[in-house]
Design a protein around this motif. Structure first.
Motif, mmCIF file in Angstrom:
data_model
loop_
_atom_site.group_PDB
_atom_site.id
_atom_site.type_symbol
_atom_site.label_atom_id
_atom_site.label_comp_id
_atom_site.label_asym_id
_atom_site.label_seq_id
_atom_site.Cartn_x
_atom_site.Cartn_y
_atom_site.Cartn_z
ATOM 1 N N ASP A 13 0.937 -1.281 0.029
ATOM 2 C CA ASP A 13 0.125 -0.121 0.117
ATOM 3 C C ASP A 13 0.484 1.099 0.068
ATOM 4 O OD1 ASP A 13 -1.296 2.066 0.346
ATOM 5 O OD2 ASP A 13 -3.104 1.092 1.936
ATOM 6 N N ALA A 14 1.455 1.377 -1.253
ATOM 7 C CA ALA A 14 2.317 2.568 -1.197
ATOM 8 C C ALA A 14 1.732 3.974 -0.543
ATOM 9 C CB ALA A 14 3.029 2.987 -3.162
ATOM 10 N N GLY A 15 0.550 3.959 -0.543
ATOM 11 C CA GLY A 15 0.063 5.522 -0.591
ATOM 12 C C GLY A 15 0.457 5.371 1.244
ATOM 13 N N GLN A 16 -0.283 4.327 1.622
ATOM 14 C CA GLN A 16 0.055 4.834 3.468
ATOM 15 C C GLN A 16 1.485 4.826 3.844
ATOM 16 O OE1 GLN A 16 -2.815 5.069 5.367
ATOM 17 N NE2 GLN A 16 -1.248 5.383 6.448
ATOM 18 N N ALA A 17 1.760 3.817 3.126
ATOM 19 C CA ALA A 17 3.527 4.132 3.346
ATOM 20 C C ALA A 17 4.030 5.349 3.177
ATOM 21 C CB ALA A 17 4.473 3.443 2.835
ATOM 22 N N TRP A 18 3.862 5.900 1.746
ATOM 23 C CA TRP A 18 4.183 7.506 2.108
ATOM 24 C C TRP A 18 3.664 8.615 2.840
ATOM 25 C CZ3 TRP A 18 2.053 11.974 0.729
ATOM 26 C CH2 TRP A 18 2.525 12.503 0.788
ATOM 27 N N ARG A 19 2.129 8.246 3.321
ATOM 28 C CA ARG A 19 1.897 9.372 4.340
ATOM 29 C C ARG A 19 2.738 8.909 5.334
ATOM 30 N NH1 ARG A 19 -2.363 7.698 1.081
ATOM 31 N NH2 ARG A 19 -2.988 6.332 2.443
ATOM 32 N N ASP A 93 8.973 14.986 1.394
ATOM 33 C CA ASP A 93 9.212 13.649 1.296
ATOM 34 C C ASP A 93 9.519 12.877 0.240
ATOM 35 O OD1 ASP A 93 8.414 14.097 4.258
ATOM 36 O OD2 ASP A 93 7.587 13.208 5.243
ATOM 37 N N MET A 94 9.730 11.824 0.560
ATOM 38 C CA MET A 94 9.839 11.120 -1.035
ATOM 39 C C MET A 94 10.640 9.653 -0.103
ATOM 40 S SD MET A 94 12.702 12.532 -3.124
ATOM 41 C CE MET A 94 11.994 12.112 -4.534
ATOM 42 N N LEU A 95 9.454 8.538 -0.722
ATOM 43 C CA LEU A 95 9.329 7.123 -0.780
ATOM 44 C C LEU A 95 9.424 6.018 -1.781
ATOM 45 C CD1 LEU A 95 8.311 4.262 1.728
ATOM 46 C CD2 LEU A 95 6.190 3.826 -0.267
ATOM 47 N N LEU A 96 11.009 5.849 -1.165
ATOM 48 C CA LEU A 96 11.843 5.321 -1.965
ATOM 49 C C LEU A 96 12.085 3.934 -2.083
ATOM 50 C CD1 LEU A 96 15.566 6.826 -1.978
ATOM 51 C CD2 LEU A 96 13.669 7.256 -3.074
ATOM 52 N N GLU A 97 12.280 3.361 -2.854
ATOM 53 C CA GLU A 97 12.036 0.763 -3.386
ATOM 54 C C GLU A 97 13.153 1.071 -4.065
ATOM 55 O OE1 GLU A 97 8.912 -1.429 -5.336
ATOM 56 O OE2 GLU A 97 10.417 -0.386 -6.832
ATOM 57 N N ALA A 98 13.921 0.967 -3.255
ATOM 58 C CA ALA A 98 15.293 -0.007 -3.196
ATOM 59 C C ALA A 98 15.015 -1.604 -3.726
ATOM 60 C CB ALA A 98 16.550 0.451 -1.757
ATOM 61 N N TYR A 106 11.745 -0.737 1.108
ATOM 62 C CA TYR A 106 10.431 0.491 1.121
ATOM 63 C C TYR A 106 11.321 1.850 2.161
ATOM 64 C CZ TYR A 106 8.429 -2.333 -2.305
ATOM 65 O OH TYR A 106 8.316 -3.122 -3.146
ATOM 66 N N CYS A 107 11.950 2.675 1.885
ATOM 67 C CA CYS A 107 12.419 3.328 2.787
ATOM 68 C C CYS A 107 12.523 4.910 2.622
ATOM 69 C CB CYS A 107 14.559 3.398 2.946
ATOM 70 S SG CYS A 107 14.463 1.584 3.204
ATOM 71 N N ARG A 239 9.850 -5.161 2.028
ATOM 72 C CA ARG A 239 10.560 -5.018 3.217
ATOM 73 C C ARG A 239 10.353 -3.458 3.594
ATOM 74 N NH1 ARG A 239 14.455 -7.469 6.335
ATOM 75 N NH2 ARG A 239 13.668 -6.711 8.043
ATOM 76 N N VAL A 240 9.476 -2.832 4.476
ATOM 77 C CA VAL A 240 9.020 -1.479 4.884
ATOM 78 C C VAL A 240 9.608 -1.399 6.008
ATOM 79 C CG1 VAL A 240 6.935 0.010 4.859
ATOM 80 C CG2 VAL A 240 6.641 -1.945 3.727
ATOM 81 N N GLY A 241 10.224 -0.013 5.789
ATOM 82 C CA GLY A 241 11.018 0.282 6.645
ATOM 83 C C GLY A 241 12.379 -0.304 7.419
#
Length: 243
Positions: A13-19, A93-98, A106-107, A239-241
């Motif tokens: 859920d990329a939108g929530q991870a960004w928020r 703020d930027m959510l990066l996907e490595a 996701y960081c 893996r988020v954070g």
């Protein structure tokens, strides 16, 4: 949300991870930065030159600044980003996907500096910097700048950084970072320079760069615009954070 948006970062859920990034802070203090525990780097990449003097209208420097502003130089096979294009650059703020094989990390990062100046030696410089947030694989700061040398007309892309693996990484992730992270990091900077030069050259030839709108997640955009969306990404380990 569009069909592509649902799959832009696989199952995430990329939108929530960004928020969620809004509640995170910078994960290091600049007083900690010193070698040899930190990697301190400067990567320079030549871009198409201009005539001597200030930047030319719609020339190499201006085209490269536009591409750097929108994070179009990032190689999508290594790092992708999600951000709000309507938010001011400073503080964004930027959510990066490595992406590392079948594992996607996701960081978060935050833009903490915008550079827009003519220096004492006449160099015209524009760029911005982001710093890593809590949960990032790394700790540190990267500054991306486009520089015009008025005496020679030379234009270059400069990425300056200091970084280290986050001490809070789990044992397996930390060992993986020690073995492969630095190699991937150096490949990232090399590919950034290659892409920015190629895109700047294309823009100077009159081509539309980027060629198509970026994938979106609601009001958020994915960078770079040539990110391909595949359902196979949903099979990756997410893996988020992790830091």
């Amino acid at each position: 949300m569009t069909r592509a948006g649902r799959w832009v970062f696989g199952r995430l859920d990329a939108g929530q991870a960004w928020r969620d990034l809004a509640g995170k802070g910078i994960n290091y203090d600049v007083s900690e930065v010193r070698g040899p525990a930190w990697n301190i780097d400067t990567h320079r990449h030549a871009l198409p030159a201009e005539r001597p003097g200030p930047p030319e209208p719609d020339g190499s420097w201006e085209q490269a600044c536009r591409l750097v502003r929108d994070y179009e130089f990032s190689p999508p096979e290594i790092v992708r980003a999600l951000y709000d294009p309507d938010a001011p650059l400073a503080g964004r703020d930027m959510l990066l996907e490595a992406r590392w094989h079948a594992i996607h990390f996701y960081c978060g990062v935050r833009v903490t500096e915008v550079v827009d100046e003519t220096r004492d030696d006449g160099r015209r410089v524009w760029g911005w910097a982001y710093e890593t947030l809590d949960g990032h694989l790394e700790r540190g700061k990267v500054t991306y700048q486009v520089v015009k040398h008025p005496g020679s007309g030379r234009v270059e892309f400069v990425a300056e950084s200091y970084s280290q693996g986050a001490p809070s990484l789990g044992r397996i992730t930390f060992l993986g970072w020690r073995l492969f992270g630095r190699r991937t990091q150096l490949r990232f900077y090399r590919r950034c320079g290659e892409r920015l030069r190629a895109f700047t050259e294309a823009a100077l030839r009159g081509e539309t760069v980027p060629a198509s709108p970026p994938p979106r997640v609601g009001p958020l955009v994915t960078a770079p615009s040539d990110t391909s969306v595949s359902r196979l990404d949903s099979l990756a380990i997410h893996r988020v954070g992790p830091g």
